[in-house]
Design a protein around this motif. Structure first.
Motif: not given
Ligand code: SAH
Length: 480
Positions: A251, A303, A307, A311
């Motif tokens: 990300d 992430k 997560p 997420g």
């Protein structure tokens, strides 16, 4: 290399220890752990050694040292506090060609004892060639922290399967890859967590799958929570798997310092939202994960935070399971707990807050929230949000009865070097967000505990804020 590190099979072999004090006792304990036969030569024994003697675990010769006591020894340890005796032992040992250690005297020793980390059957030995036993112990402590407590059980399990894996996968490269992915995979995680049930069945399944796809074209995905930003808040497992991955899908919020912990040759793909460019859709990310794994790659999906907290990790997991791709989920420190820690703001606190709720307040999602429940006192609500939502949050909460003086805190870029904590109130938070203005990512904490937040870097506003914080303090004391 001044010394050759080797592991010696000393089981049922004779080791002669000269000396009966605490040092001799310590060495004897080690030798007994390795199942050696130990003869202690000393006129007197300390308490530990007396116990060993009485239990029949050592042979005691209550004599002064003479070379005759070395008869039959494979190893010798000189552990007296008399330099001349130690020297005589060393010389007698060398004359007979027997390996000798003189405690704390590398010059007279033929071998030295390393500092060890014992996760039997896994043993890590650390030595400094006698230069600094203290340094060796420090290194040991650091390694100690890195190795899972149940590493030994994992090694035992692998040992039991070794022959079967060898028979099933005769080609060495395929076997190496299999073991590599085993140690990073779900079965190993379970064993390390102490859950052994079903491990054998799972191993059997994996082995059969591996055999069915002989090219070893079996990729896997690691859904990794990278924490709120500070690289030191990564978990050890996240680091291990980052090192393992062939490709990283990350990300936008994952900082460079964390990506830098991946293998250098790993391909990196930013699938986060890039301003001014069309977003990579979740559907497209899902397809990339499956596609890369099917090519046999180990894919790290990295992430921010955890997560499974806003997420979309759940969706990715479902898609991968559907496709039959092995997945390991690694939890991360979510933004709320990261922010709470660095703002010194406990999420629950006796007398102030009995529960904590994590809420996402982005766009369309806000209509689904139970605002009435969120507007109750004596709880903490953490809003994961875009800054634009703060007006809506403030007005909804006040409409439903929270007083304008109810404490709140905005934490921007929690755990990043430029983190800012802005204590405020439900009544003032919209104005504050406009004045500052907020930098993303930012969290909003609403609740009595927000008054405990330690403000940081409030710049020009610090006088007004200090006054507000003071009022809050009173409010909280009166209320709690
Ligand atoms: N999975 C992530 C959350 C992703 S949603 C987690 O567990 O933390 C993205 C939102 O998280 C951001 O809009 C922001 O509200 C919050 N956030 C993420 N990192 C943050 C940080 N370092 N400081 C403050 N808020 C953060």
């Amino acid at each position: 290399m001044d010394y050759l590190p080797i592991f010696v099979d000393i089981r049922d072999r004779l080791v002669v220890v000269i000396g009966g004090g605490a040092v001799a006792a310590r060495k004897t304990e080690h030798l007994l752990k390795a199942h050696a036969r130990v003869r202690v030569v000393a006129p007197e024994l300390d308490t530990t050694l007396c116990v060993y003697r009485d239990l029949g675990r050592i042979e005691h010769r209550p004599l002064l040292f003479s070379p005759a006591q070395l008869e039959g020894a494979q190893l010798i340890v000189a552990a007296t506090d008399d330099d001349a005796v130690n020297a005589a032992v060393a010389q007698a040992a060398r004359e007979r060609g027997i390996w000798v250690n003189v405690v704390d005297d590398a010059a007279r020793s033929a071998f030295i004892f390393p500092a060890i980390v014992d996760r039997s059957p896994v043993i890590v030995a650390v030595g400094t060639a006698g230069n600094s036993p203290t340094l060796a112990r420090r290194v040991r402590t650091q390694i100690e922290a890195l190795l899972p407590e149940r590493l030994g059980q994992l090694a035992d399990f692998a040992g039991r399967w070794r022959a079967r894996v060898q028979a099933a996968l005769p080609a060495l490269p395929q076997r190496l890859k299999f073991w590599d992915s085993f140690f990073n995979g779900p079965v190993a995680s379970q064993l390390i967590a102490g859950r052994n049930a079903g491990a054998d069945e799972a191993m059997q399944q994996r082995l059969e799958m591996e055999r069915a796809t002989p090219d070893s074209k079996r990729g896997e995905v690691y859904l990794i929570g990278a924490g709120p930003g500070d690289p030191d808040l990564l978990t050890l497992r996240a680091q291990q798997l980052l090192q393992q991955a062939d490709v990283l899908l990350h990300d936008r919020l994952v900082p460079e310092a964390i990506l830098a912990r991946a293998r250098r040759d790993a391909e990196r793909i930013n699938v986060g939202k890039v301003p001014g460019r069309q977003d990579v859709t979740q559907d497209y990310i899902n397809r990339m994960l499956v596609e890369y794994a099917r090519r046999g790659l180990r894919v790290a999906r990295v992430k921010g935070g955890d997560p499974f907290v806003f997420g979309r990790g759940g969706e990715e997991l479902a898609v991968l399971r559907e496709a039959g791709i092995p997945v390991v989920v690694v939890p991360g420190i979510t933004a709320a707990t990261g922010a709470a820690a660095s703002a010194g703001l406990p999420l629950t606190h006796r007398g102030l807050s009995q529960s904590v709720t994590f809420v996402t307040a982005t766009g369309a999602d806000t209509s689904l929230l139970d605002w009435k429940a969120l507007a109750r006192p004596n709880q903490t609500v953490v809003f994961y949000m875009g800054g634009a939502q703060i007006d809506l949050i403030a007005s909804r909460l006040m409409e439903l009865g929270l007083p304008a003086t109810h404490p709140a805190a905005i934490v921007e870029r929690a755990t990043w070097p430029d983190e800012r904590v802005l204590p405020t109130t439900v009544g003032q938070m919209s104005a504050m967000a406009r004045q500052e203005p907020l930098r993303s990512p930012a969290l909003l904490v609403v609740g009595e505990v927000a008054a405990l937040a330690l403000p940081s870097q409030i710049g020009a506003h610090h006088v007004a804020d200090a006054r507000v914080a003071g009022e809050l303090d009173l409010h909280v004391r009166a209320g709690g």
